[in-house]
Write a protein that holds these residues in place. Structure first.
Motif, PDB file in Angstrom:
ATOM      1  N   LEU A 165      -3.853   5.561   5.246  1.00 57.57           N
ATOM      2  CA  LEU A 165      -2.735   4.723   5.663  1.00 57.57           C
ATOM      3  C   LEU A 165      -1.404   5.417   5.396  1.00 57.57           C
ATOM      4  CD1 LEU A 165      -3.407   1.018   4.570  1.00 57.57           C
ATOM      5  CD2 LEU A 165      -2.722   1.811   6.833  1.00 57.57           C
TER       6      LEU A 165
ATOM      7  N   TRP B 285       0.829  -1.210   0.000  1.00 55.03           N
ATOM      8  CA  TRP B 285       0.000   0.000   0.000  1.00 55.03           C
ATOM      9  C   TRP B 285       0.864   1.261   0.000  1.00 55.03           C
ATOM     10  CZ3 TRP B 285       1.008   3.055   4.144  1.00 55.03           C
ATOM     11  CH2 TRP B 285       1.433   2.454   5.340  1.00 55.03           C
TER      12      TRP B 285
ATOM     13  N   SER C 134       6.606   1.557   5.825  1.00 56.94           N
ATOM     14  CA  SER C 134       5.653   2.664   5.702  1.00 56.94           C
ATOM     15  C   SER C 134       6.302   4.042   5.641  1.00 56.94           C
ATOM     16  CB  SER C 134       4.691   2.629   6.892  1.00 56.94           C
ATOM     17  OG  SER C 134       5.406   2.707   8.114  1.00 56.94           O
TER      18      SER C 134
ATOM     19  N   ASP D 210       2.263   1.643  -3.506  1.00 54.83           N
ATOM     20  CA  ASP D 210       1.196   2.041  -4.438  1.00 54.83           C
ATOM     21  C   ASP D 210       0.872   3.528  -4.316  1.00 54.83           C
ATOM     22  OD1 ASP D 210       1.051  -0.531  -5.358  1.00 54.83           O
ATOM     23  OD2 ASP D 210      -0.830  -1.038  -4.346  1.00 54.83           O
ATOM     24  N   PHE D 211       0.798   4.030  -3.090  1.00 59.14           N
ATOM     25  CA  PHE D 211       0.504   5.454  -2.914  1.00 59.14           C
ATOM     26  C   PHE D 211       1.674   6.297  -3.393  1.00 59.14           C
ATOM     27  CE2 PHE D 211       0.296   9.457  -0.580  1.00 59.14           C
ATOM     28  CZ  PHE D 211      -1.013   9.836  -0.820  1.00 59.14           C
TER      29      PHE D 211
ATOM     30  N   HIS E  57      -7.514   9.850  -2.454  1.00 64.53           N
ATOM     31  CA  HIS E  57      -7.017   8.520  -2.789  1.00 64.53           C
ATOM     32  C   HIS E  57      -7.374   7.539  -1.677  1.00 64.53           C
ATOM     33  CE1 HIS E  57      -4.211   5.251  -3.729  1.00 64.53           C
ATOM     34  NE2 HIS E  57      -4.161   5.758  -4.960  1.00 64.53           N
ATOM     35  N   GLU E  58      -7.743   6.342  -2.052  1.00 62.11           N
ATOM     36  CA  GLU E  58      -8.240   5.356  -1.089  1.00 62.11           C
ATOM     37  C   GLU E  58      -7.179   4.928  -0.062  1.00 62.11           C
ATOM     38  OE1 GLU E  58      -9.514   2.005  -3.349  1.00 62.11           O
ATOM     39  OE2 GLU E  58      -7.522   1.532  -4.136  1.00 62.11           O
ATOM     40  N   LEU E  59      -5.911   5.120  -0.375  1.00 58.61           N
ATOM     41  CA  LEU E  59      -4.848   4.718   0.540  1.00 58.61           C
ATOM     42  C   LEU E  59      -4.299   5.876   1.379  1.00 58.61           C
ATOM     43  CD1 LEU E  59      -2.838   2.344  -1.842  1.00 58.61           C
ATOM     44  CD2 LEU E  59      -4.342   1.676   0.051  1.00 58.61           C
ATOM     45  N   SER E  60      -4.869   7.046   1.216  1.00 56.60           N
ATOM     46  CA  SER E  60      -4.291   8.227   1.868  1.00 56.60           C
ATOM     47  C   SER E  60      -4.307   8.129   3.395  1.00 56.60           C
ATOM     48  CB  SER E  60      -5.016   9.499   1.415  1.00 56.60           C
ATOM     49  OG  SER E  60      -6.364   9.514   1.854  1.00 56.60           O
TER      50      SER E  60
END
Length: 255
Positions: free
Chosen positions: A211, A180, A246, A183-184, A206-209
Motif C-alpha cells: 500500500l 496505514w 497516502s 504506520d508505515f 512489512h505488511e503495509l509495503s
C-alpha cells in the motif's frame, strides 16, 4: 558532525506545487539549510529520473525538466539556473567505477528543483543529478550509497529526493495521512533512528509495503543516504508526517 564531513539529506518532496507555495514543509526546507555548511556542489538523486542502469550528468549547464502535467502555468515558468559540476561528476564516476554511465539527455527535474528553489533560491551552488536504477534491488541501491560516501569528505551534499510513502492512486483531499500510511512512515522512521537500516532495505517484508510503496522509485532514494551513513552521524527528522492520505513528507538530516 565532523567539520570535514558534509551532512546529507533525504527530502520528502511531495507535490511540485511546493515550488510556488509557502507552507510548513517549504519552510522546513528553508530552515534545514541553517544546519548545513555551504556545499561545494550538490549531488541530487531524484525519484523522477528512473532509468535502466545508473546514469549521471556531467553538463556544465543542466537543463530544466518539467516532468509533471496539469499544473498551473506559473509552475512551468520556474527556472532554477544552477550550474552543473563536471569535476564532481567525474569524481562520482570514479567512485562508482564501471557501474555508472554519463547521460545528459535529462536535466534537473521537479524532484530536485522544487526543493532546491526553496533551500537555495539563489541557485549559486552547482547541482548534478544521478538517476535511480529501476532494475536494481533495494540492496544494490544501498550498496551504491556506500560507494558515494567519500563525496561527503569532498564538500558534496548528497541530496536524495522522494517520498517514503507514495501511493497516488489513494490520494485524498485530507490534511493528514491514512492510518496505514502513518504506520508505515513511523516504522521506517523508528528503523532509521534505531540504526536498523536492514528494515529499510528490506521494506517489502512489512505488511503495509504494498500500500505504502506500490512502486519503489520514490522510496529508493533514501537507501543511498543510508548507505553513505557514517557511524558517528546524528540523525534528525524534519517535516515529519503524511498528507493527502497516502503521501509522506517525512525528511531526514544526517550530520
Amino acid at each position: 558532525m565532523s567539520q570535514d564531513r558534509m551532512p546529507m539529506i533525504f527530502v520528502g518532496h511531495g507535490s511540485p506545487m511546493n515550488a510556488i507555495e509557502d507552507n510548513k514543509y517549504t519552510r522546513g526546507w528553508k530552515e534545514i539549510t541553517k544546519k548545513l555548511p555551504k556545499p561545494k556542489a550538490i549531488l541530487a538523486i531524484s525519484a523522477h529520473w528512473y532509468t535502466k542502469g545508473t546514469k549521471i550528468q556531467d553538463e556544465e549547464y543542466p537543463k530544466m525538466i518539467y516532468d509533471m502535467y496539469g499544473f498551473p502555468k506559473e509552475l512551468y515558468e520556474i527556472v532554477y539556473p544552477a550550474r552543473g559540476s563536471v569535476d564532481c561528476a567525474e569524481k562520482t564516476i570514479k567512485l562508482l567505477k564501471n557501474s555508472v554511465e554519463v547521460d545528459n539527455s535529462w536535466g534537473l527535474d521537479h524532484g530536485t528543483w522544487s526543493v532546491l528553489a526553496k533551500m537555495y533560491p539563489g541557485a549559486n551552488i552547482p547541482v548534478y543529478q544521478m538517476s535511480v536504477d529501476g532494475y536494481a534491488s533495494s540492496r544494490e541501491h544501498y550498496e551504491i550509497g556506500k560507494n558515494l560516501k567519500d563525496l561527503r569528505n569532498q564538500g558534496v551534499l548528497i541530496f536524495a529526493s522522494g517520498d517514503v510513502v507514495h501511493n497516488l492512486s489513494k490520494l485524498s483531499y485530507i490534511d493528514e495521512g491514512f492510518t496505514w500510511a502513518e504506520d508505515f512512515d513511523l516504522y521506517i522512521k523508528d528503523s532509521i533512528l534505531n540504526r536498523n537500516f536492514e528494515n529499510v532495505v528490506d521494506f517489502e517484508k512489512h505488511e503495509l509495503s504494498k500500500l505504502a510503496v506500490p512502486t519503489p522509485e520514490h522510496f529508493y532514494p533514501i537507501l543511498y543516504t543510508l548507505g553513505a551513513y557514517n557511524n558517528s552521524d546524528d540523525i534528525e527528522v524534519f517535516n515529519e508526517g503524511c498528507l493527502s492520505g497516502s503521501l509522506s513528507m517525512t525528511s531526514y538530516l544526517f550530520k
